[in-house]
Design an enzyme around this catalytic site. Structure first.
Site, PDB file in Angstrom:
ATOM      1  N   HIS A 100      -1.502  -6.699  -2.975  1.00  0.00           N
ATOM      2  CA  HIS A 100      -0.611  -7.813  -3.325  1.00  0.00           C
ATOM      3  C   HIS A 100      -1.279  -9.184  -3.241  1.00  0.00           C
ATOM      4  CE1 HIS A 100       4.066  -8.376  -3.576  1.00  0.00           C
ATOM      5  NE2 HIS A 100       3.430  -8.938  -4.578  1.00  0.00           N
ATOM      6  N   ASP A 128       9.882  -6.577  -1.829  1.00  0.00           N
ATOM      7  CA  ASP A 128       8.845  -6.114  -0.910  1.00  0.00           C
ATOM      8  C   ASP A 128       9.502  -5.752   0.416  1.00  0.00           C
ATOM      9  OD1 ASP A 128       6.381  -5.924   0.578  1.00  0.00           O
ATOM     10  OD2 ASP A 128       5.496  -7.520  -0.641  1.00  0.00           O
ATOM     11  N   HIS A 130       7.818  -6.489   2.935  1.00  0.00           N
ATOM     12  CA  HIS A 130       7.157  -7.541   3.707  1.00  0.00           C
ATOM     13  C   HIS A 130       7.320  -8.893   3.028  1.00  0.00           C
ATOM     14  CE1 HIS A 130       4.917  -3.696   4.018  1.00  0.00           C
ATOM     15  NE2 HIS A 130       4.998  -3.934   5.315  1.00  0.00           N
ATOM     16  N   ASP A 132       4.978 -11.394   3.127  1.00  0.00           N
ATOM     17  CA  ASP A 132       3.673 -11.838   2.596  1.00  0.00           C
ATOM     18  C   ASP A 132       3.535 -13.351   2.570  1.00  0.00           C
ATOM     19  OD1 ASP A 132       3.273  -9.140   2.287  1.00  0.00           O
ATOM     20  OD2 ASP A 132       3.306  -9.123   0.107  1.00  0.00           O
ATOM     21  N   HIS A 145      -3.487  -9.851   1.732  1.00  0.00           N
ATOM     22  CA  HIS A 145      -2.288  -9.365   1.018  1.00  0.00           C
ATOM     23  C   HIS A 145      -0.993  -9.696   1.776  1.00  0.00           C
ATOM     24  CE1 HIS A 145      -1.275  -5.073   2.728  1.00  0.00           C
ATOM     25  NE2 HIS A 145      -1.661  -5.883   3.688  1.00  0.00           N
ATOM     26  N   ASP A 234       6.280  -5.228  -5.047  1.00  0.00           N
ATOM     27  CA  ASP A 234       5.424  -4.392  -4.202  1.00  0.00           C
ATOM     28  C   ASP A 234       6.097  -3.030  -4.101  1.00  0.00           C
ATOM     29  OD1 ASP A 234       4.226  -3.107  -1.974  1.00  0.00           O
ATOM     30  OD2 ASP A 234       3.812  -5.018  -0.985  1.00  0.00           O
ATOM     31  N   ASP A 236       5.971  -0.848  -2.082  1.00  0.00           N
ATOM     32  CA  ASP A 236       6.456  -0.480  -0.746  1.00  0.00           C
ATOM     33  C   ASP A 236       7.855  -1.027  -0.453  1.00  0.00           C
ATOM     34  OD1 ASP A 236       6.282  -3.075   0.492  1.00  0.00           O
ATOM     35  OD2 ASP A 236       4.258  -2.691   1.211  1.00  0.00           O
ATOM     36  N   GLU A 279       0.259  -2.442  -5.140  1.00  0.00           N
ATOM     37  CA  GLU A 279       0.169  -1.616  -3.926  1.00  0.00           C
ATOM     38  C   GLU A 279       0.393  -0.116  -4.160  1.00  0.00           C
ATOM     39  OE1 GLU A 279      -1.064  -2.714  -1.094  1.00  0.00           O
ATOM     40  OE2 GLU A 279      -0.649  -4.867  -0.961  1.00  0.00           O
TER      41      GLU A 279
END
Ligand code: DIR
Ligand code: MN
Ligand code: MN
Ligand code: MN
Length: 311
Positions: A100, A128, A130, A132, A145, A234, A236, A279
């Site tokens: 990312h 995401d 996360h 980031d 990332h 992302d 994830d 990702e």
């Protein structure tokens, strides 16, 4: 419609090998030919995945705690230019990652192009697990990332050209136009930033409370109509049940249908100017089937963002 493709085989924003093979896997499973032949887009740009080996510095010591800062900066500078050149021609830009960190380039490239071409600030929808949004100093891991939103918004700055100092004011994301969906693993320093800056964020708690329909409706209402939208997805963000083959999986995520819904709804606004799908790391799943599932999920998200599933 014209679609600019940027296929980035890059993994140095995080420590695990294999995410550089993500775009190849997505393309091998037929993504680009479907986009061209079934969705009718005219493709421009990378027919072949770029590795950017020529941008690797001879040595790349840590800087302000960042790992691989020189190469991540140099590659993103190139990506930013590529995305900008597609976007300023009025093309929708599709970037296939890669980790990312590549969004430092994609977001700065589309922000600059939208200012020049449309005289508008872009909105950024960041899907995401996360946030980031770590600064180099706030990051526990040093993995870039985990920092792209900080650099793309000017929250993290640098006066060193070779370490992201190439990011100029006209490339920056307006942080008031940032919306998160899917968060569930946010570092304490990042939580503090989200609170202090009043950043709009819909966590998995909100998805459970309101349902994905209302969450997306609220996110789009926050952004406002007629705003060019950059969607950075992302993989994830999805639950590991649908996307196990990724570097930092976190349980309790979006279903594939919820992810697809976000992409469909963003497509339906008619304001999408860029999408990143990042990702996907085909070498991390426990089984070959897990890797295939993740690639298929990534392809599905992109096709939905490009309008496949709307009647
Ligand atoms: C963590 C993990 N917040 C970091 N970030 C991840 O390293 O800054 N982002 N995995 O995708
Ligand atoms: Mn993530
Ligand atoms: Mn991410
Ligand atoms: Mn994590």
């Amino acid at each position: 419609q014209d679609l600019g493709v940027v296929a980035v085989g890059f993994s140095k924003g995080q420590p695990k090998a294999g995410v550089d093979a993500g775009p190849e896997a997505l393309i091998a499973s037929g993504l680009l030919s479907e986009i061209q032949n079934e969705l009718g887009y005219q493709l421009h740009g990378d027919a072949k995945v770029q590795k950017y080996d020529e941008l690797m510095p001879a040595s790349d010591p840590d800087h302000r705690g960042m790992k691989n800062p020189g190469v991540v900066s140099a590659v993103n500078r190139r990506i930013s230019q590529q995305v900008y050149e597609h976007a300023k021609e009025g093309r929708l830009v599709l970037t296939l990652g890669g980790d990312h960190s590549v969004a430092i380039g994609t977001v700065t490239g589309s922000a600059k192009a939208a200012r020049e071409r449309l005289n508008r600030d872009i909105a950024l929808i960041w899907v995401d697990a996360h946030a980031d949004i770590n600064t180099p100093e706030g990051s526990d891991s040093g993995n870039i990332h985990g920092m792209p939103v900080a650099f793309a918004s000017g929250l993290a700055t640098s006066d060193k050209e070779e370490y992201f100092g190439w990011i100029k004011d006209d490339m920056l994301l307006n942080i008031k136009k940032l919306v998160y969906i899917g968060l569930r693993d946010v570092d304490n320093a990042e939580k503090k930033t989200l609170r202090e800056k009043g950043i709009k964020a819909f966590s998995m708690f909100d998805v459970d409370r309101y349902g994905i329909g209302r969450v997306v409706e609220m996110a789009l209402a926050y952004i406002g109509a007629d705003t060019p939208i950059h969607l950075s997805f992302d993989v994830d963000a999805l639950d590991p049940m649908w996307a196990p083959s990724t570097g930092t999986p976190v349980r309790g995520g979006l279903t594939l249908r919820e992810g697809d819904y976000i992409c469909e709804a963003v497509h339906q606004t008619g304001s999408l100017v860029a999408i990143d799908l990042v990702e996907v790391n085909p070498s991390l799943a426990a089984t070959e089937a897990g890797a295939q599932e993740t690639v298929r999920a990534g392809c599905s998200l992109v096709r939905c963002a490009l309008g496949e599933t709307l009647l």
